[in-house]
Design an enzyme around this catalytic site. Structure first.
Site, PDB file in Angstrom:
ATOM      1  CB  ILE A   1       4.157   5.325   5.864  1.00 27.97           C
ATOM      2  CG1 ILE A   1       5.706   5.410   4.985  1.00 27.97           C
ATOM      3  CG2 ILE A   1       3.448   6.657   5.774  1.00 27.97           C
ATOM      4  CD1 ILE A   1       5.602   5.877   3.559  1.00 27.97           C
TER       5      ILE A   1
ATOM      6  CB  ALA B   1       0.992  -0.644   7.207  1.00 29.46           C
ATOM      7  CE1 TYR B   2       1.793   2.929  -0.408  1.00 29.77           C
ATOM      8  CE2 TYR B   2       3.967   3.703  -0.127  1.00 29.77           C
ATOM      9  CZ  TYR B   2       2.961   3.546  -0.980  1.00 29.77           C
ATOM     10  OH  TYR B   2       3.004   3.663  -2.399  1.00 29.77           O
ATOM     11  CB  ALA B   3       7.538   1.066   4.180  1.00 28.13           C
TER      12      ALA B   3
ATOM     13  CE  LYS C   1       2.695   0.533  -2.783  1.00 27.38           C
ATOM     14  NZ  LYS C   1       1.995   0.116  -4.012  1.00 27.38           N
TER      15      LYS C   1
END
Length: 246
Positions: free
Chosen positions: A150, A152-154, A157
């Site tokens: 993940i 992109a998500y990490a 964030k």
């Protein structure tokens, strides 16, 4: 019991369902006058939520024009908000970087990071003018540690955490505090978008050996959004069941 947020105009992005609705419910119980921003506001169920917001607005928080228009409506109709909770987000797929589609990457970054910039920027001047405000962003433990599958998500964030610290320093003497919360995986319907292997791997990293409850996360946000959180800014409050190490 004292309602410490009595009458405070509060914007919650992605507030129609899941974590956002849980945060909205808690802040409303503390007396906040909640305005829900969501790309699909029709999903908000006041009966299930247990409260009635003062407004629900259709807003694409990744789109500058949508945010600017909605912010102007809020400022004209309700005045400067006291609380802004940047909660809207999407997980994106669980795939290795080599298989990650660029357009999907961009969308995850836009919804999870660009939105924090756009929404915060829209309300900062009005908050500074009245010398009071609480901006709280829902980040993630993934933004601190990085999580395989993940990226992109990490990355988004992690960017949200960096933005929080930067904006906090810009506003440090203004009366406006800017903080983030970094939860581990939360029990919501969004788990349906993840693989069973990814969920199991995430749960295994939590020393408490369980996922985080929405009400538990909402309680942390409620403190960060309150007048009591008066000398803490640029900080990341963890809700990680013992997983966070810094």
């Amino acid at each position: 019991m004292t309602r410490k947020l009595e009458g405070q105009i509060t914007i919650i992005t992605g507030g129609a369902r899941g974590i956002g609705r849980g945060i909205a419910k808690r802040l409303a119980a503390d007396g906040a006058q909640v305005i829900i921003w969501d790309i699909r506001p029709e999903y908000f169920d006041s009966v299930a939520a247990g409260f009635e917001p003062i407004d629900t607005m259709a807003v694409d928080v990744a789109d500058p024009e949508s945010v600017a228009t909605a912010a102007q409506t809020v400022l004209t109709t309700y005045g400067a908000p006291s609380i802004v909770v940047n909660n809207a987000g999407i997980n994106g797929p669980v795939v290795p970087v080599t298989d990650y589609d660029f357009e999907t990457w961009r969308r995850v970054i836009q919804v999870n990071l660009d939105s924090v910039f756009l929404v915060s920027r829209a309300f900062v001047p009005a908050m500074v003018e009245k010398s009071y405000g609480r901006i709280v962003t829902v980040a993630s433990i993934a933004g601190k540690e990085g999580v395989p599958g993940i990226a992109a998500y990490a990355s988004a964030k992690a960017g949200a955490i960096g933005f929080t610290k930067s904006l906090a320093k810009e506003l440090v003497t203004s009366g406006v505090t800017v903080n983030a919360v970094a939860p581990v995986m939360v029990e919501t319907e969004l788990l349906e978008q993840m693989t069973a292997e990814h969920i199991a791997a995430s749960k295994a990293k939590i020393p408490m050996q369980r996922l985080l409850g929405i009400e538990e996360l909402a309680a942390v946000v409620a403190f960060a959004a309150s007048p009591e959180c008066s000398c803490t800014t640029g900080f990341v409050f963890d809700a990680s069941g013992g997983r966070a190490t810094y």
